[in-house]
Design an enzyme around this catalytic site. Sequence first.
Site: not given
Ligand code: FEO
Length: 393
Positions: A22, A78, A80, A82, A144, A163, A224
Site C-alpha cells: 500500500h 477483487h 485492487e 495487486d 475490504h 485478501d 497473499h
Molecule cells: Fe486488497 Fe491484496 O488487495
Amino acid sequence: MIQVKDQIYHLGLRDWELKSFHGNELSTHRGSSYNSYLIKDEKTVLVDAVWQPHAKDYMRILEEEVGIDNIDYIIINHSEPDHSGALVDILEKRPDIPIYCSVKGVETIRKQFHKDWNFRPVKTGDTLKTGKYELMFVEMTMIHWPDSMMTFVKGPNVLLSNDAFGQHFAGASIFADEVDECEIWQEAIKYYAMILTPFSALIKKKISEVLELNLPIEMIAPSHGVIWRKDPLRIVEKYAQWADNYDEGYVSIIYDTMYDATKRMANAIANGLESEGVLAKQFNSSLHDMSDLVTDIFKSKGIIVGSCTVNNGYLRSIAALIGEIKGHKFKNKVGAAFGSYGWSGEAHKNIHKDLEDAGIKMVHDPVSAKYQPEGPELDACFQMGREFANHIK
Ligand code: FEO
C-alpha cells in the site's frame, strides 16, 4: 505451477524483496506473494492475477504452463492493482476472455483501466459450471473494498478467498503446514489489524453468513501468503475472534520524547501497572515500525500515550499514531495521556482529547511533569499506572 488440490494450481509469484505494501503504509518484513490460481477443468479458469511490476514474469509462466489462448474464463475476486495489474497484459492478447467479477468489480476495473472488457457481473450464490466442477461466488462487500468477493470451487471444495485470511508472507512452501506457523500467525494478525480492523462489524456478520452456507470447505487459498490446507477453519475461527473486540489483556505505553522526561514518566506508569499485575509494553513511536505498533494496539486492552510539548502540540510520531488509531476505528479500548513540558504544556491535554475523538474511552485524567519529573511527579505516574490497571481488571 504448483498443484494445490486436484485440478487447482497455484501460479502466483512470491515477492521476497517486498518491504512495504500500500505504498509505504504497511511494512512487510517477510515479503509477500500474489497468489493467482488456475482451475484446469473442461474449461480453463484463471482466478485473480498479479501486481503490474510482476506482470512480465507472470505472463511468461502463463504462456509456458497454460497458454493464453487456452484460457476460457478469468475471475477477478477483487480489483485492487495487486490482483488485477496483469489483466492488461493478458487482455491485450485476448480481449475476448469473459471476466467474472462482482457488479462493483466491473465499475472499479473500468475506472482503473478505462477498458470495456467482456465483463460478466455475479452476485452471491451465482454459479459457473467448468466441467466436473462448479464455481460459486460469495460477495464480500467492503472486506475490504466494495468489489471484494470469494470463489468456492465445488468438487475439490477449495475456497479461493482473495485478501480474506491472507498474510504478507513469502515462504519456502505455499502451504501453512509446511512453514513456521509462528511466523504465519504473526503475519495473519498484522494483516487483519492493518487492513481489516475498520470492517470488523461487517466481518463478524459475513463469517456467520458464510458458515450458514454450509460449504464443505476443505482448503482455504487466499491471494497473499500461504494456503490453509490442514484444518482450514482455524483461520476463520481466528477471524471471528479478531472481529469481536479482540485484545490480549496487556497495556501499550506509547510515547515520544526529546530529553527522556516523557520516557521516564512512561517507565513509572509501567511500574504502576505491573505493581497491580497488569502486563505492559513500552514503545517509542519515533523508533518503532508503525504497522507493528498498530498491531500491538490491536492486541492491547488499553493504551497510554505520551509526548512532550513542542510548538503548542505533540511530537510528529504521536500525531501519526493518533491518525492511525482514528482510521482503524478500534473498539472497546481504554486510554490515558501523559507528557512533560517546559512552559505552555498542551501535549498531554491534546493527546487526551484527540484519543477520545478517535473512539478511545479515556479512563484517567492526563498526567504531566514540568521539565524533568522528580519524586511527586513520578509518584503521580506510578499512581496513574495503578489506577489504569484497576480499570483494566
Ligand atoms: Fe486488497 Fe491484496 O488487495
